[in-house]
Design a protein around this motif. Sequence first.
Motif, PDB file in Angstrom:
ATOM      1  N   ARG A  53       0.870  -1.156  -0.087  1.00 21.23           N
ATOM      2  CA  ARG A  53       0.060  -0.115   0.133  1.00 21.23           C
ATOM      3  C   ARG A  53       0.956   1.276  -0.032  1.00 21.23           C
ATOM      4  NH1 ARG A  53      -4.826  -1.102  -2.190  1.00 21.23           N
ATOM      5  NH2 ARG A  53      -5.681  -2.895  -1.183  1.00 21.23           N
ATOM      6  N   LYS A  54       2.263   1.036   0.239  1.00 22.61           N
ATOM      7  CA  LYS A  54       2.895   2.064   0.197  1.00 22.61           C
ATOM      8  C   LYS A  54       4.163   2.057  -1.111  1.00 22.61           C
ATOM      9  CE  LYS A  54       2.806   3.427   4.943  1.00 22.61           C
ATOM     10  NZ  LYS A  54       3.903   3.541   6.252  1.00 22.61           N
ATOM     11  N   MET A  55       3.513   1.644  -2.188  1.00 22.74           N
ATOM     12  CA  MET A  55       4.640   1.227  -3.199  1.00 22.74           C
ATOM     13  C   MET A  55       4.972   2.715  -4.090  1.00 22.74           C
ATOM     14  SD  MET A  55       3.431  -2.084  -5.231  1.00 22.74           S
ATOM     15  CE  MET A  55       1.786  -2.309  -5.196  1.00 22.74           C
ATOM     16  N   SER A  56       4.038   3.335  -4.112  1.00 21.95           N
ATOM     17  CA  SER A  56       4.070   4.969  -4.600  1.00 21.95           C
ATOM     18  C   SER A  56       4.269   5.982  -3.706  1.00 21.95           C
ATOM     19  CB  SER A  56       3.007   5.260  -5.927  1.00 21.95           C
ATOM     20  OG  SER A  56       3.275   6.418  -6.295  1.00 21.95           O
ATOM     21  N   GLY A  57       5.384   6.690  -3.766  1.00 17.85           N
ATOM     22  CA  GLY A  57       5.633   7.713  -2.843  1.00 17.85           C
ATOM     23  C   GLY A  57       6.987   7.445  -2.079  1.00 17.85           C
TER      24      GLY A  57
END
Length: 354
Positions: A47-51
């Motif tokens: 859920r934190k792949m992009s960023g």
Amino acid sequence: MKWIKTILCISFLICSPALWSQYKFSGFIDNNTKDNTIYLSLIEDYRKMSGIYPEQIIQKVVPDSTGYFVFTENNLPSQNRIYRIHTENCSEEDKEAIHFNGICLNSKEILFIAKNQDTISLPFTVEEEVFCEVVSTNERSNTFLKVDSIIENMRYAFSSYRSEANRKVNSKKWFRTLQEYGKNQNEPLTELYIYSFLSNKSNNLYTYYLQDLKQNTYYDALLDRLKNKYPDSPYVQQYKTELAADKFSVEITSKESSSYWLWIIIALLILSGLLNVFLFQKLRKHRDSHQLTEKKLTQQERKILDLILQDKTNKEIASLLFLSVSTIKTHINNLYKKIDVESRDEAKTLYKNK
């Protein structure tokens, strides 16, 4: 004996993956960002792949004067994991404020699949764009870019759909297209990347995902594939927990929906019953009133009323009862008052269902 030990040691050194396995992730960045630091992150929360999340960063380097950078070590998992390489134009003072919730508008990033012994290159594209191509010894490394391409095509197509009905039909099509692509890659991490997009609550496809979750065994099968291929990865437990939560939410929503309609049906049945009772009471009261009214009529008036209901004229009634027309009119006026009507039509309406 010494030479035997020497041979065994050399054989061990040659055959031991822990000693010769070493990743090499390299690439180029453009002149505008070549003075920036390049970061390599290991993503264990899909859920934190992009960023940008500082806790994910495992290595950082500064590119040389040509913009070339390279990450090389021997400390990554031996199985495939999800990685991100990114660079940013944020000052150290501004990072804490700008990187709120992982969002950074001044960054460039690329996601890929890799393991400890992979060699990956991120070259300039023909248009001299950075982080848009992956050349790798791992054939699964660039699948995320292909998924992104499908999503981009989907968004472009959605912008051309004029009606809501068209969007709904095509939502199902793109949903299936993404799922099928993931399954065909034979890589659960690619499927997980697609799943994270489809099940994102801010996504237009989220509603369809919940509907699909009710009847499609795909999601349980994906969990099995993750367990079989990456049993020790953090993705398995995260996906398992999320899937259970979403299924519970769908089940509760279905029960609430069923309960809602059940209460609606019960309310309608009660209302229908009350209405029937009311109409029955009104009808009975109406009939009782008629019966009481009829008892007030004289025998002659009842005969005249029956003849009126048979559509007889005053003259015909007078002839049948051997009375004058004026006498018949007097009787009719009296019975009108007793049954509370003012005309033949009202009398007929009052007694038509009698």
